[in-house]
Design a protein around this motif. Structure first.
Motif, PDB file in Angstrom:
ATOM      1  N   SER A 148     -20.381 -56.914 -61.883  1.00 49.46           N
ATOM      2  CA  SER A 148     -19.780 -55.608 -61.567  1.00 49.46           C
ATOM      3  C   SER A 148     -18.673 -55.313 -62.577  1.00 49.46           C
ATOM      4  O   SER A 148     -18.142 -56.223 -63.234  1.00 49.46           O
ATOM      5  CB  SER A 148     -19.188 -55.618 -60.151  1.00 49.46           C
ATOM      6  OG  SER A 148     -18.061 -56.487 -60.115  1.00 49.46           O
ATOM      7  N   ALA A 153     -23.408 -60.743 -48.201  1.00 52.31           N
ATOM      8  CA  ALA A 153     -22.361 -59.769 -47.838  1.00 52.31           C
ATOM      9  C   ALA A 153     -21.538 -60.297 -46.661  1.00 52.31           C
ATOM     10  O   ALA A 153     -20.310 -60.155 -46.627  1.00 52.31           O
ATOM     11  CB  ALA A 153     -23.008 -58.436 -47.501  1.00 52.31           C
ATOM     12  N   ASP A 162     -25.086 -66.638 -55.505  1.00 47.94           N
ATOM     13  CA  ASP A 162     -24.268 -65.539 -54.997  1.00 47.94           C
ATOM     14  C   ASP A 162     -23.970 -65.727 -53.512  1.00 47.94           C
ATOM     15  O   ASP A 162     -24.668 -66.455 -52.816  1.00 47.94           O
ATOM     16  CB  ASP A 162     -24.978 -64.199 -55.234  1.00 47.94           C
ATOM     17  CG  ASP A 162     -25.000 -63.861 -56.726  1.00 47.94           C
ATOM     18  OD1 ASP A 162     -24.099 -64.329 -57.452  1.00 47.94           O
ATOM     19  OD2 ASP A 162     -25.932 -63.164 -57.156  1.00 47.94           O
ATOM     20  N   LEU A 173     -19.047 -63.006 -47.688  1.00 51.37           N
ATOM     21  CA  LEU A 173     -17.904 -62.417 -48.389  1.00 51.37           C
ATOM     22  C   LEU A 173     -16.981 -61.698 -47.394  1.00 51.37           C
ATOM     23  O   LEU A 173     -15.756 -61.851 -47.438  1.00 51.37           O
ATOM     24  CB  LEU A 173     -18.416 -61.457 -49.475  1.00 51.37           C
ATOM     25  CG  LEU A 173     -17.383 -60.908 -50.438  1.00 51.37           C
ATOM     26  CD1 LEU A 173     -16.562 -62.010 -51.092  1.00 51.37           C
ATOM     27  CD2 LEU A 173     -18.076 -60.065 -51.525  1.00 51.37           C
ATOM     28  N   PRO A 233     -19.179 -66.406 -58.793  1.00 55.25           N
ATOM     29  CA  PRO A 233     -19.868 -65.152 -58.438  1.00 55.25           C
ATOM     30  C   PRO A 233     -18.924 -64.060 -57.957  1.00 55.25           C
ATOM     31  O   PRO A 233     -19.274 -62.881 -58.015  1.00 55.25           O
ATOM     32  CB  PRO A 233     -20.828 -65.575 -57.327  1.00 55.25           C
ATOM     33  CG  PRO A 233     -20.255 -66.838 -56.775  1.00 55.25           C
ATOM     34  CD  PRO A 233     -19.559 -67.521 -57.919  1.00 55.25           C
ATOM     35  N   VAL A 234     -17.730 -64.464 -57.491  1.00 61.25           N
ATOM     36  CA  VAL A 234     -16.764 -63.458 -57.023  1.00 61.25           C
ATOM     37  C   VAL A 234     -15.406 -63.752 -57.652  1.00 61.25           C
ATOM     38  O   VAL A 234     -14.932 -64.894 -57.627  1.00 61.25           O
ATOM     39  CB  VAL A 234     -16.631 -63.473 -55.474  1.00 61.25           C
ATOM     40  CG1 VAL A 234     -15.702 -62.358 -55.013  1.00 61.25           C
ATOM     41  CG2 VAL A 234     -17.990 -63.345 -54.801  1.00 61.25           C
ATOM     42  N   HIS A 283     -15.530 -57.334 -61.587  1.00 63.88           N
ATOM     43  CA  HIS A 283     -15.616 -58.750 -61.991  1.00 63.88           C
ATOM     44  C   HIS A 283     -15.295 -58.860 -63.477  1.00 63.88           C
ATOM     45  O   HIS A 283     -14.484 -59.699 -63.905  1.00 63.88           O
ATOM     46  CB  HIS A 283     -17.030 -59.275 -61.689  1.00 63.88           C
ATOM     47  CG  HIS A 283     -17.201 -60.772 -61.820  1.00 63.88           C
ATOM     48  ND1 HIS A 283     -17.316 -61.409 -63.040  1.00 63.88           N
ATOM     49  CD2 HIS A 283     -17.288 -61.750 -60.881  1.00 63.88           C
ATOM     50  CE1 HIS A 283     -17.469 -62.716 -62.827  1.00 63.88           C
ATOM     51  NE2 HIS A 283     -17.451 -62.955 -61.536  1.00 63.88           N
ATOM     52  N   VAL A 326     -12.055 -56.752 -55.249  1.00 64.85           N
ATOM     53  CA  VAL A 326     -13.146 -57.722 -55.129  1.00 64.85           C
ATOM     54  C   VAL A 326     -14.234 -57.405 -56.156  1.00 64.85           C
ATOM     55  O   VAL A 326     -14.841 -56.338 -56.117  1.00 64.85           O
ATOM     56  CB  VAL A 326     -13.763 -57.647 -53.706  1.00 64.85           C
ATOM     57  CG1 VAL A 326     -14.778 -58.772 -53.515  1.00 64.85           C
ATOM     58  CG2 VAL A 326     -12.674 -57.721 -52.643  1.00 64.85           C
ATOM     59  N   GLY A 344     -16.785 -68.963 -54.638  1.00 65.94           N
ATOM     60  CA  GLY A 344     -18.237 -69.167 -54.736  1.00 65.94           C
ATOM     61  C   GLY A 344     -18.620 -70.498 -54.137  1.00 65.94           C
ATOM     62  O   GLY A 344     -17.846 -71.114 -53.392  1.00 65.94           O
ATOM     63  N   THR A 367     -17.825 -58.627 -57.656  1.00 62.66           N
ATOM     64  CA  THR A 367     -18.982 -59.531 -57.573  1.00 62.66           C
ATOM     65  C   THR A 367     -19.665 -59.566 -58.939  1.00 62.66           C
ATOM     66  O   THR A 367     -19.509 -58.640 -59.747  1.00 62.66           O
ATOM     67  CB  THR A 367     -19.972 -59.065 -56.486  1.00 62.66           C
ATOM     68  OG1 THR A 367     -20.252 -57.693 -56.699  1.00 62.66           O
ATOM     69  CG2 THR A 367     -19.391 -59.249 -55.097  1.00 62.66           C
ATOM     70  N   ARG A 368     -20.396 -60.642 -59.180  1.00 65.23           N
ATOM     71  CA  ARG A 368     -21.007 -60.910 -60.485  1.00 65.23           C
ATOM     72  C   ARG A 368     -21.635 -59.651 -61.120  1.00 65.23           C
ATOM     73  O   ARG A 368     -22.331 -58.902 -60.423  1.00 65.23           O
ATOM     74  CB  ARG A 368     -22.109 -61.963 -60.313  1.00 65.23           C
ATOM     75  CG  ARG A 368     -22.417 -62.740 -61.575  1.00 65.23           C
ATOM     76  CD  ARG A 368     -23.709 -63.520 -61.430  1.00 65.23           C
ATOM     77  NE  ARG A 368     -23.721 -64.512 -60.370  1.00 65.23           N
ATOM     78  CZ  ARG A 368     -23.172 -65.727 -60.483  1.00 65.23           C
ATOM     79  NH1 ARG A 368     -22.560 -66.086 -61.580  1.00 65.23           N
ATOM     80  NH2 ARG A 368     -23.261 -66.580 -59.470  1.00 65.23           N
TER      81      ARG A 368
END
Ligand SMILES: Cc1cc2nc3c(=O)[nH]c(=O)nc-3n(C[C@H](O)[C@H](O)[C@H](O)COP(=O)(O)O)c2cc1C
Length: 207
Positions: free
Chosen positions: A71, A40, A37, A43, A93-94, A74, A66, A166, A68-69
């Motif tokens: 979520s 913060a 990942d 990103l 991951p994003v 995502h 956006v 990522g 993230t994994r």
């Protein structure tokens, strides 16, 4: 095929040209992502770079969703991808969806440069990612209808690309041999004589 990440990158980086910033030759679009990942701050910094792109009338029409994994965002962006992209991009991951306000809020008229400006901001994002040791891979292969519905994007926003972001992964992270082949395929570009003219279709003398 058991090449390391740096061996793959040696194959994929464009030849260095004196006077051109190395990041332009080093950025490329891998499909293999590591299971790692982003922090913060990592990103935030790619968006910090995107934020400073130029835009028509400084309207800054770009808005990025956006995810993230694990979520909901995502999952929704992943759901909208075409099958070919779904297969590899879900490991990133994003996942980001770039959108642009297609109306000039000052005049209420259409902003014909909204997607152009989003493209500029996205380029900044991908180059900043490369400078941070990350990789970014843009995709047009997604259903606009599905993305709009699942992510509740208003009609006055145009959709740009999905960006998988990522850390680069080993070739073994790729789900099938065709993707390995594509990961190792040579990168091609048109020569300067085809893209820079002194008059229409007449190559400019640049060197
Ligand atoms: C707007 C846009 C859409 C793209 N769509 C896809 C896509 O749907 N799937 C994919 O695997 N790659 C996609 N790509 C990646 C391109 O194929 C890639 O950028 C191009 O081959 C040049 O390679 P490079 O980025 O490694 O220099 C897209 C790139 C851009 C900029």
């Amino acid at each position: 095929m058991s090449l390391s990440i740096s061996e793959v990158n040696r194959l994929k980086h464009a030849p260095h040209i004196e006077g051109v910033l190395p990041i332009f030759h080093e950025r490329w679009s891998p499909r293999a992502f590591a299971h790692r990942d982003l922090s913060a701050a990592e990103l935030a910094n790619v968006f910090e770079a995107a934020r400073w792109a130029a835009s028509s009338s400084n309207l800054q029409p770009w808005r990025f969703l956006v995810g993230t994994r694990n979520s909901a965002t995502h999952n929704k962006i992943h759901e909208a991808l075409v099958d070919f992209n779904k297969e590899w991009a879900g490991h990133a991951p994003v996942l980001i969806l770039g959108t642009a306000l297609a109306v000039n809020p000052k005049t209420g008229k259409p902003n014909a440069y909204a997607l152009y400006d989003l493209g500029a901001a996205t380029s900044y994002l991908t180059l900043q990612a490369a400078a941070q040791g990350l990789v970014a891979h843009q995709m047009a292969g997604f259903s606009h209808e599905t993305a709009r519905r699942l992510l509740e994007i208003p009609e006055n926003y145009a959709l740009g690309s999905v960006i998988a972001l990522g850390y680069q992964g080993e070739l073994a992270a790729l789900p099938n041999p065709t993707l390995v082949e594509r990961e190792l395929a040579p990168r091609e570009r048109k020569p300067l004589s085809e893209i820079a003219f002194s008059a229409w279709d007449v190559p400019a003398t640049l060197a």
